[in-house]
Design a protein around this motif. Sequence first.
Motif, PDB file in Angstrom:
ATOM      1  N   SER A 128      29.206  -1.432 -26.290  1.00 43.87           N
ATOM      2  CA  SER A 128      27.874  -0.901 -26.028  1.00 43.87           C
ATOM      3  C   SER A 128      27.053  -0.993 -27.312  1.00 43.87           C
ATOM      4  N   ASP A 129      25.846  -0.450 -27.285  1.00 40.83           N
ATOM      5  CA  ASP A 129      24.998  -0.548 -28.467  1.00 40.83           C
ATOM      6  C   ASP A 129      25.354   0.475 -29.537  1.00 40.83           C
ATOM      7  N   THR A 130      26.223   1.429 -29.207  1.00 38.02           N
ATOM      8  CA  THR A 130      26.677   2.424 -30.177  1.00 38.02           C
ATOM      9  C   THR A 130      28.199   2.502 -30.161  1.00 38.02           C
ATOM     10  N   VAL A 131      28.749   3.177 -31.151  1.00 38.48           N
ATOM     11  CA  VAL A 131      30.201   3.305 -31.271  1.00 38.48           C
ATOM     12  C   VAL A 131      30.643   4.606 -30.606  1.00 38.48           C
ATOM     13  N   HIS A 132      31.479   4.484 -29.561  1.00 39.98           N
ATOM     14  CA  HIS A 132      32.001   5.636 -28.846  1.00 39.98           C
ATOM     15  C   HIS A 132      33.463   5.873 -29.242  1.00 39.98           C
ATOM     16  N   PRO A 133      33.996   7.075 -28.991  1.00 41.56           N
ATOM     17  CA  PRO A 133      35.409   7.341 -29.306  1.00 41.56           C
ATOM     18  C   PRO A 133      36.363   6.362 -28.637  1.00 41.56           C
ATOM     19  N   SER A 134      36.037   5.915 -27.428  1.00 42.98           N
ATOM     20  CA  SER A 134      36.912   4.965 -26.744  1.00 42.98           C
ATOM     21  C   SER A 134      36.988   3.638 -27.484  1.00 42.98           C
ATOM     22  N   MET A 135      35.884   3.222 -28.106  1.00 44.05           N
ATOM     23  CA  MET A 135      35.899   1.994 -28.890  1.00 44.05           C
ATOM     24  C   MET A 135      36.740   2.181 -30.156  1.00 44.05           C
ATOM     25  N   ILE A 136      36.646   3.348 -30.774  1.00 45.60           N
ATOM     26  CA  ILE A 136      37.479   3.630 -31.946  1.00 45.60           C
ATOM     27  C   ILE A 136      38.951   3.548 -31.574  1.00 45.60           C
ATOM     28  N   LEU A 137      39.315   4.092 -30.404  1.00 43.81           N
ATOM     29  CA  LEU A 137      40.707   4.040 -29.955  1.00 43.81           C
ATOM     30  C   LEU A 137      41.148   2.598 -29.753  1.00 43.81           C
ATOM     31  N   PHE A 138      40.283   1.776 -29.156  1.00 42.92           N
ATOM     32  CA  PHE A 138      40.612   0.355 -28.982  1.00 42.92           C
ATOM     33  C   PHE A 138      40.850  -0.316 -30.330  1.00 42.92           C
TER      34      PHE A 138
END
Length: 439
Positions: free
Chosen positions: A340-350
Amino acid sequence: MTREKGNALPDLPASPVGDPPSRRHRIHPAWWVAAVAFLALLAAAGFRAAPGALMVPLNEEFGWSTTVMSLAVSVNLLLYGLTAPFAAALMDRFGVRQVVATALTLVAVGAGGSVLMTASWQLLIFWGVLIGLGTGSMALVFAATIANRWFIKRRGLVIGILSAGSATGQLIFLPPVAQLAETAGWRTASLLIAAVALAAVPVVWFVLRDYPEDRGVLPYGADPATHSAPIKATGNAARRALEGLAFASKRRSFWALAIAFAICGATTNGLIGIHFIPSAHDHGMATTTAAGLLAVVGIFDIAGTIASGWLTDKFDPRILLVAYYAFRGVGLVLLPWLLSDTVHPSMILFVVIYGLDWVATVPPTAVLCREIFGDRGTIVFGWVFAAHQVGAAGAALGAGIIRDSFGTYTYAWWGGAALCVIAAILSITVKRTPHLAPR
């Protein structure tokens, strides 16, 4: 071949047993050699982190399509792999430091010369041919060569540490390269990479040696009662590399390892390494933010690869490979919904999970090659690594074509996930029975 007695390290008395070192050898010379090898791999990794960060500014300045730039990266990745087995044979024949110093010089010439580009075909020369040959000459076969020659114990751990050198290079270089590309321009970023590669050459030349005997010691962990002197390579290096391929290609285990490792390359260097930043940019994320996420992959890659080396010394390498490919496949399936256009916790986990898994496959694959093919293991691993880069090259080009054709990378991520399932199945079918032949 005559080996020189260098004076970069102090002359130390020989230790009769490699592990533990004697009191007079507080640090066994093998660890100094491994440290410089790590530094060299780190320096060469500078460009490997660069294409993803430089593709956007190159597109903006020259209007080159994603497919054209992906083709140059594919040539780089392909040569990076195909050079590896011949580099292993050249190291046997002419010496490690000669090959590594030349390789770093090629990387510097390719990165520095790229600032003069005015046409897309020149990208193929600098990014593709010169840097591909340079990085390929000191790829992971270099790590395997150092580990196999200088270590008896801790071999898996050392391969893991040296493999992490590339990840560390990505961690160190990617954020400043992306920042420089946005502020000072992509040419300044390329010159930084060239300078780092050149700076490593004198250190490599004065410290690296081919064998522990050059330092008057046994390999780390060697038993003096059973250790025999290494067989020195003679004859044509290219012929030895091809003979190694001919020998290994008759074994099913080789093909299982090679195909699985090709999928490893496709789902790391080819997909995420090259196309994660452009894909995140498609979703509105800033290039520097995406580069920072990819650098975090590098942070956890260091931990994952070293841990994988430690686990490889203790557990069945095949089981480890199945687990690594399974986790990677799950991550790729979910990636289209995480961007997405921002960093979410789910992206950090990935990023964390993918980082831990990035090249964790290297130690178990290299150890299996050594276990199955004996003294030929390093050259055989060179060919397995060549397959890794063939997979990376195919995925780098294929993902670029998918993006230009469909306007999205989603199908590329899902295709990579399907390949991971195949890699897991192939890994468990590898037979650990040694296949030895007279040298």
